[in-house]
Motif scaffolding. Sequence first.
Motif, PDB file in Angstrom:
ATOM      1  N   UNK A  92      14.731  -5.700  -5.035  1.00 44.95           N
ATOM      2  CA  UNK A  92      13.243  -5.777  -4.876  1.00 44.95           C
ATOM      3  C   UNK A  92      13.126  -6.720  -3.687  1.00 44.95           C
ATOM      4  N   UNK A  93      13.810  -7.209  -2.889  1.00 43.87           N
ATOM      5  CA  UNK A  93      14.428  -7.562  -1.576  1.00 43.87           C
ATOM      6  C   UNK A  93      13.040  -6.828  -0.755  1.00 43.87           C
ATOM      7  N   UNK A  94      13.482  -5.008  -0.613  1.00 50.50           N
ATOM      8  CA  UNK A  94      13.359  -3.583  -0.136  1.00 50.50           C
ATOM      9  C   UNK A  94      11.853  -3.543  -0.002  1.00 50.50           C
ATOM     10  N   UNK A  95      11.091  -3.931  -1.480  1.00 45.69           N
ATOM     11  CA  UNK A  95       9.896  -3.753  -1.521  1.00 45.69           C
ATOM     12  C   UNK A  95       9.097  -4.915  -0.994  1.00 45.69           C
ATOM     13  N   UNK A  96      10.008  -5.781  -1.343  1.00 50.22           N
ATOM     14  CA  UNK A  96       9.111  -7.267  -0.738  1.00 50.22           C
ATOM     15  C   UNK A  96       8.845  -6.580   0.518  1.00 50.22           C
ATOM     16  N   UNK A  97       9.963  -6.311   1.047  1.00 48.80           N
ATOM     17  CA  UNK A  97       9.883  -6.675   2.533  1.00 48.80           C
ATOM     18  C   UNK A  97       8.602  -4.459   3.001  1.00 48.80           C
ATOM     19  N   UNK A  98       8.905  -3.812   2.269  1.00 47.68           N
ATOM     20  CA  UNK A  98       7.850  -2.744   2.251  1.00 47.68           C
ATOM     21  C   UNK A  98       6.791  -2.996   2.629  1.00 47.68           C
ATOM     22  N   UNK A  99       6.344  -4.142   1.434  1.00 51.01           N
ATOM     23  CA  UNK A  99       4.778  -4.599   1.306  1.00 51.01           C
ATOM     24  C   UNK A  99       4.456  -5.814   2.446  1.00 51.01           C
ATOM     25  N   UNK A 100       5.198  -6.503   2.703  1.00 52.63           N
ATOM     26  CA  UNK A 100       5.557  -7.070   3.765  1.00 52.63           C
ATOM     27  C   UNK A 100       5.148  -5.918   5.279  1.00 52.63           C
ATOM     28  N   UNK A 101       5.617  -4.794   4.903  1.00 56.32           N
ATOM     29  CA  UNK A 101       5.677  -4.623   6.176  1.00 56.32           C
ATOM     30  C   UNK A 101       4.166  -3.731   6.700  1.00 56.32           C
ATOM     31  N   UNK A 102       3.648  -3.231   5.256  1.00 60.58           N
ATOM     32  CA  UNK A 102       2.342  -2.573   5.128  1.00 60.58           C
ATOM     33  C   UNK A 102       1.255  -3.835   4.942  1.00 60.58           C
ATOM     34  N   UNK A 103       1.601  -4.877   4.962  1.00 62.41           N
ATOM     35  CA  UNK A 103       0.136  -5.936   5.198  1.00 62.41           C
ATOM     36  C   UNK A 103       0.269  -5.660   6.509  1.00 62.41           C
ATOM     37  N   UNK A 104       1.410  -6.336   6.841  1.00 67.49           N
ATOM     38  CA  UNK A 104       1.130  -6.383   8.983  1.00 67.49           C
ATOM     39  C   UNK A 104       0.673  -4.476   9.619  1.00 67.49           C
ATOM     40  N   UNK A 105       0.513  -3.861   8.636  1.00 66.96           N
ATOM     41  CA  UNK A 105       0.435  -2.208   9.857  1.00 66.96           C
ATOM     42  C   UNK A 105      -1.797  -3.064   9.099  1.00 66.96           C
ATOM     43  N   UNK A 106      -1.802  -3.032   8.294  1.00 68.12           N
ATOM     44  CA  UNK A 106      -3.142  -3.011   7.698  1.00 68.12           C
ATOM     45  C   UNK A 106      -3.739  -4.363   8.437  1.00 68.12           C
ATOM     46  N   UNK A 107      -3.224  -5.373   8.963  1.00 70.14           N
ATOM     47  CA  UNK A 107      -3.184  -6.824   9.699  1.00 70.14           C
ATOM     48  C   UNK A 107      -3.273  -5.943  11.472  1.00 70.14           C
TER      49      UNK A 107
END
Length: 147
Positions: A92-107
């Motif tokens: 769950x933490x990994x998925x959350x971190x991955x989602x944040x990474x994707x958001x950061x890359x998109x930003x």
Amino acid sequence: MRNRRAKSPDALARLFLDVAGEVPDDMSLLRMRRISGALNLRDNDALWSVIAVLEYYARLYEAMPERIRRAGDGGFDAVRREAEAATDALMSKHRDALARCRETIKLAEDMTREHEARYRVTLAALNEQSLKILAERAADRIARAAG
């Protein structure tokens, strides 16, 4: 001859119940009678209590491997459940971190596109100004040369 025989099943079962707190099974009764026959015990012999206690311990020792196995199974299942819970939490933490990474890359991509667009606009304005200045200087030179 009655005195030389093993106690009756009812009396033997009562004795075992008094000593062990549980009713003996047929196998326990058979073992106690076999021992009493081998020792040639009488109904009132004091060894009957010892035999009942020993039979109780024999039953405990016979049950131990199964009890140990059940205790081990439960422990293994508990460890497995804990490991699964820990794995689920980490995933769950990994998925959350991955989602944040994707958001950061998109930003970062959006900001890069925005800066590129501003750079192009600024560069186009500078080019336009440079061409204007160059055209004015060329016109001044032509006017001086003609004039």
